[in-house]
Design a protein around this motif. Structure first.
Motif, short mmCIF file in Angstrom:
data_model
loop_
_atom_site.label_atom_id
_atom_site.label_comp_id
_atom_site.label_asym_id
_atom_site.label_seq_id
_atom_site.Cartn_x
_atom_site.Cartn_y
_atom_site.Cartn_z
N ALA A 1 -0.39 28.11 31.05
CA ALA A 1 -1.62 27.93 31.75
C ALA A 1 -2.76 27.63 30.88
N GLY A 2 -2.41 27.98 29.74
CA GLY A 2 -3.44 27.81 28.44
C GLY A 2 -4.09 26.46 28.20
N THR A 3 -4.87 26.26 27.31
CA THR A 3 -4.99 25.14 26.69
C THR A 3 -4.61 24.73 25.16
N LEU A 4 -3.81 23.80 25.03
CA LEU A 4 -3.41 23.65 23.71
C LEU A 4 -4.17 23.20 22.66
N PRO A 5 -4.29 23.77 21.54
CA PRO A 5 -5.26 23.20 20.33
C PRO A 5 -5.05 21.70 19.89
N PRO A 6 -6.15 21.33 19.24
CA PRO A 6 -5.93 19.97 18.88
C PRO A 6 -4.49 19.64 18.17
N PRO A 7 -4.28 18.38 18.15
CA PRO A 7 -2.80 17.77 17.62
C PRO A 7 -2.64 18.33 16.07
N THR A 8 -3.67 18.24 15.45
CA THR A 8 -3.75 18.35 14.01
C THR A 8 -3.40 19.91 13.85
N ASP A 9 -4.14 20.91 14.61
CA ASP A 9 -3.84 22.16 14.34
C ASP A 9 -2.47 22.51 14.72
N LEU A 10 -1.91 21.78 15.94
CA LEU A 10 -0.44 22.10 16.04
C LEU A 10 0.35 21.83 14.99
N LEU A 11 0.10 20.37 14.32
CA LEU A 11 0.82 20.05 13.28
C LEU A 11 0.89 20.90 12.06
N ASP A 12 -0.27 21.64 11.75
CA ASP A 12 -0.56 22.58 10.73
C ASP A 12 0.26 23.97 10.87
#
Length: 239
Positions: free
Chosen positions: A5-16
């Motif tokens: 139900a939450g919101t994912l962080p930006p793709p660059t943060d996910l990659l890091d």
């Protein structure tokens, strides 16, 4: 609930955050759609073995650990490895030795039964691991503490698969030694890919390779890897 139900962080943060886990083989994926699976392959997230069908002149090796005691004792398994190989272009053959050192640091008390107990009648704190070696080269001999080991042989994705149980009581260690040899098309150099298991405690591996060229001259390279993941090594006349 927070994940769904939450919101994912930006793709660059996910990659890091997730990139190192992909490199270490801890995060893999599979997709039913071919285009999506192709993406997972290209970014190294498919967890597949090095494709021997493409690099016919390559040597390749992977080590896998599977818990065979029905517990969570893997946290206490300490392992290290070395792969020493000599590839001779004058004979188109390679001989190698893989050594895996295993130590069970688990206690016999102080942890829940589902961690250090087991359902196969071993004393508390015992570790029983199904060790599988995926190799490009055929296996000639397998020993545990210099004694012949009972092994199971198979084939997967073009690899030879050699597996054995290693059982360790609390505080015990064992040395698994695998001797390999076979033919390789190595006229232009020796190429190696080694994948180590994504264990809780990383398994360091040292790779030492010697390539003897067509003139009989020896060229050497080595790599010490402390983190899990894929090790690539090339030895040719320019190294």
């Amino acid at each position: 609930d927070r994940l769904l139900a939450g919101t994912l962080p930006p793709p660059t943060d996910l990659l890091d955050a997730l990139g190192p886990m992909v490199d270490q083989g801890r995060l893999v994926g599979w997709a039913a759609r071919g285009s999506e699976q192709d993406l997972l392959d290209r970014i190294g997230m498919s967890g597949t073995l090095a494709p021997l069908g493409i690099d016919l002149d390559s040597d390749a090796l992977a080590v896998a650990f599977n818990n065979a005691a029905g517990n969570k004792i893997d946290y206490y398994l300490d392992a290290s490895g070395s792969y020493t190989v000599t590839a001779d272009a004058t004979t188109s053959t390679a001989t190698a030795e893989l050594v895996v050192e295993l130590t069970n640091d688990a206690p016999i008390t102080g942890e829940p039964n589902y961690v250090i107990g087991n359902g196969i009648g071993l004393p508390a704190g015992s570790n029983r691991t199904w060790v599988s070696i995926f190799s490009r080269l055929p296996v000639d001999d397998v020993r545990i503490d210099d004694r012949p080991a009972a092994i199971e042989l198979g084939v997967e994705a073009g690899y030879y698969v050699t597996s054995a149980f290693v059982t360790l009581a609390s505080g015990d260690s064992a040395t698994l030694t695998v001797s390999l040899s076979g033919r390789l098309d190595i006229a232009d150099g020796y190429h190696l890919a080694v994948r180590t298991p994504p264990a809780v405690t990383p398994m360091p591996v040292r790779v030492e390779a010697t390539w003897i060229d067509g003139d009989g001259d020896a060229h050497r390279a080595a790599d010490d890897r402390r983190e899990p993941g894929l090790v690539r090594l090339t030895v040719d006349a320019g190294r």
